[in-house]
Scaffold this motif. Structure first.
Motif, PDB file in Angstrom:
ATOM      1  N   LEU A 150      -1.851   4.662   2.909  1.00 27.47           N
ATOM      2  CA  LEU A 150      -0.401   4.447   2.919  1.00 27.47           C
ATOM      3  C   LEU A 150       0.373   5.720   2.562  1.00 27.47           C
ATOM      4  O   LEU A 150       1.144   6.225   3.387  1.00 27.47           O
ATOM      5  N   PRO A 151       0.207   6.305   1.369  1.00 30.22           N
ATOM      6  CA  PRO A 151       1.009   7.507   1.051  1.00 30.22           C
ATOM      7  C   PRO A 151       0.636   8.723   1.886  1.00 30.22           C
ATOM      8  O   PRO A 151       1.500   9.560   2.163  1.00 30.22           O
ATOM      9  N   VAL A 152      -0.645   8.831   2.287  1.00 28.56           N
ATOM     10  CA  VAL A 152      -1.029   9.959   3.137  1.00 28.56           C
ATOM     11  C   VAL A 152      -0.270   9.894   4.459  1.00 28.56           C
ATOM     12  O   VAL A 152       0.268  10.891   4.944  1.00 28.56           O
ATOM     13  N   ALA A 153      -0.221   8.701   5.055  1.00 27.30           N
ATOM     14  CA  ALA A 153       0.480   8.540   6.333  1.00 27.30           C
ATOM     15  C   ALA A 153       1.969   8.824   6.182  1.00 27.30           C
ATOM     16  O   ALA A 153       2.580   9.455   7.055  1.00 27.30           O
ATOM     17  N   VAL A 154       2.561   8.377   5.078  1.00 28.29           N
ATOM     18  CA  VAL A 154       4.002   8.537   4.891  1.00 28.29           C
ATOM     19  C   VAL A 154       4.374  10.016   4.755  1.00 28.29           C
ATOM     20  O   VAL A 154       5.276  10.505   5.437  1.00 28.29           O
ATOM     21  N   GLU A 163      -1.098  12.483  13.921  1.00 29.88           N
ATOM     22  CA  GLU A 163      -1.951  11.419  13.378  1.00 29.88           C
ATOM     23  C   GLU A 163      -3.433  11.780  13.466  1.00 29.88           C
ATOM     24  O   GLU A 163      -4.214  11.478  12.555  1.00 29.88           O
ATOM     25  N   ALA A 164      -3.829  12.438  14.546  1.00 24.67           N
ATOM     26  CA  ALA A 164      -5.249  12.773  14.743  1.00 24.67           C
ATOM     27  C   ALA A 164      -5.761  13.741  13.683  1.00 24.67           C
ATOM     28  O   ALA A 164      -6.971  13.783  13.396  1.00 24.67           O
ATOM     29  N   ASP A 165      -4.856  14.518  13.070  1.00 26.85           N
ATOM     30  CA  ASP A 165      -5.271  15.518  12.082  1.00 26.85           C
ATOM     31  C   ASP A 165      -5.263  14.987  10.649  1.00 26.85           C
ATOM     32  O   ASP A 165      -5.751  15.665   9.734  1.00 26.85           O
TER      33      ASP A 165
END
Length: 406
Positions: A150-154, A163-165
């Motif tokens: 969750l926080p990594v994506a945000v 997104e792939a990286d």
């Protein structure tokens, strides 16, 4: 005269790391500032002192804006560690004014209350999706399946990292954060240096791509601000991005896992939270206090300072014990009790003063979103096994948190 008894403080002892809070009570009883020879630091365990020193300009996160290593009586870091220190020392967390002020002013535009509030639907949707997958799988690792992604994506979304990286980010971050532990071993330092080189190279390529094709992301915004006259070197951009990625998820990941493990060990409080979701805002604050994700924050003494009759000379290093401060009975009623309805809660888990966590409003939204989704979609969430705690002391967290969903 008999020698004073040894301090009950051993950041390399697994038993202490598992539960440092009883030892902190002993430190607070011993005094306001205590010498700790193994790390050549002064420990500050009480809330009032930690809070005041975070705001005291006689202390700083760095001394190199005023002194050379030699003038300050310190040995320069080994040349082999240079990639880590170049990366770390150009981030605003380890800078003092005027450089800190300049960089923070630029970055703060991305963390205004209005900007963060606009992220709320995205955060809540993502939290719901992650928890739904956990439920469909019948359980899993709460840390790896919800708390981390969750926080990594945000923060990656804010910075414009494809997104792939994104799977690259957490391992780099973990390796770099190993250097924030006390007296890190050579192997830890080597991993941090390697991660610093790889992370920096990746970001330089990303910055070059954003110069060619700007987006709506924060990196593009920093490039634009630089071009408009708010000077920001490429190294400062790289270091700022790494700091935001590391600080933007590390504490949130650990606060989520630590928090749910605390709830599982306090079933009366978990039952109260399940019965009344209006407790979520105060629960987030209380869980951040009760098992503090960042246990210690270091500062350098730039000008002599006296604490309770003890003079800390210029060149000394101070270890502000956040975990101890957050359990100080002078600041909190019944500090060792988890109380999700606690209103008087001046915890310092987000620090204070000019280095107050710029991402605190976003972290609160993320923690509330994951908690809400878990309460709504996994109402019978329970631990599947006793978790293993990471051996780290400074950054406090679990290796994982296996759960079932009923």
């Amino acid at each position: 005269m008999a020698a004073a008894p040894a301090l009950a403080f051993d950041p390399w002892d697994p038993a202490f790391v598992a539960d440092p809070y009883p030892a902190y009570a002993g430190l607070r009883a011993r005094g306001r500032v205590l010498r700790y020879e193994p790390t050549d630091q002064w420990l500050v365990p009480r809330h009032a002192d930690v809070s005041a020193l975070l705001r005291d300009r006689r202390l700083g996160r760095t001394y190199q804006h005023r002194f050379t290593h030699e003038e300050f009586g310190r040995t320069p870091p080994p040349p082999a560690h240079e990639p880590f220190h170049v990366l770390n020392d150009h981030g605003m967390l380890d800078l003092e004014p005027p450089d800190h002020t300049r960089i923070r002013r630029l970055v703060s535009k991305a963390f205004t209350p209005r900007t963060v509030e606009r992220l709320k639907p995205y955060v809540e949707t993502l939290a719901g999706e992650l928890v739904s997958r956990l439920v469909e799988a019948g359980g899993g690792d709460l840390l790896a399946d919800v708390a981390e992604p969750l926080p990594v994506a945000v923060i990656a979304e804010m910075l414009g990292i494809p997104e792939a990286d994104r799977p690259l980010l957490r391992p780099w971050s973990a390796a770099i954060c190993g250097m924030y532990e006390l007296n890190p071993p050579a192997e830890t330092a080597a991993k941090a240096v390697r991660a610093s080189v790889e992370f920096s190279e990746y970001l330089r390529e990303l910055i070059a791509a954003r110069r060619e094709k700007p987006g709506e992301d924060l990196i593009s915004g920093l490039i634009a601000a630089h071009d408009e006259g708010d000077r920001l070197t490429e190294q400062e951009m790289v270091s700022t991005a790494v700091l935001l990625l590391n600080a933007g998820h590390e504490a949130t990941v650990n606060a989520t896992a630590n928090g749910w493990w605390a709830l599982f060990r306090n079933p009366d409080q978990l039952a109260a939270l399940r019965a009344d979701h209006a407790l979520i805002p105060t629960a987030v604050e209380e869980l951040m206090r009760y098992d503090t994700p960042l246990q210690l924050f270091e500062r350098w003494v730039l000008d002599d300072i006296e604490i309770d009759g003890t003079v800390l000379p210029r060149g000394a290093e101070v270890a502000l014990l956040f975990g101890s401060a957050n359990h100080d009975p002078e600041a909190f009623a019944a500090p060792d009790r988890l109380d999700l309805a606690r209103r008087d809660n001046p915890h310092i888990s987000f620090s204070a003063g000019i280095h107050y966590c710029i991402g605190a409003p976003l972290a609160r939204i993320e923690l509330a979103a994951s908690m809400t989704a878990l309460l709504d979609r996994a109402p019978t969430l329970a631990p599947a096994a006793e978790p293993e705690r990471k051996p780290n002391f400074v950054i406090r967290g679990l290796e994982g948190l296996a759960v079932t969903v009923g």
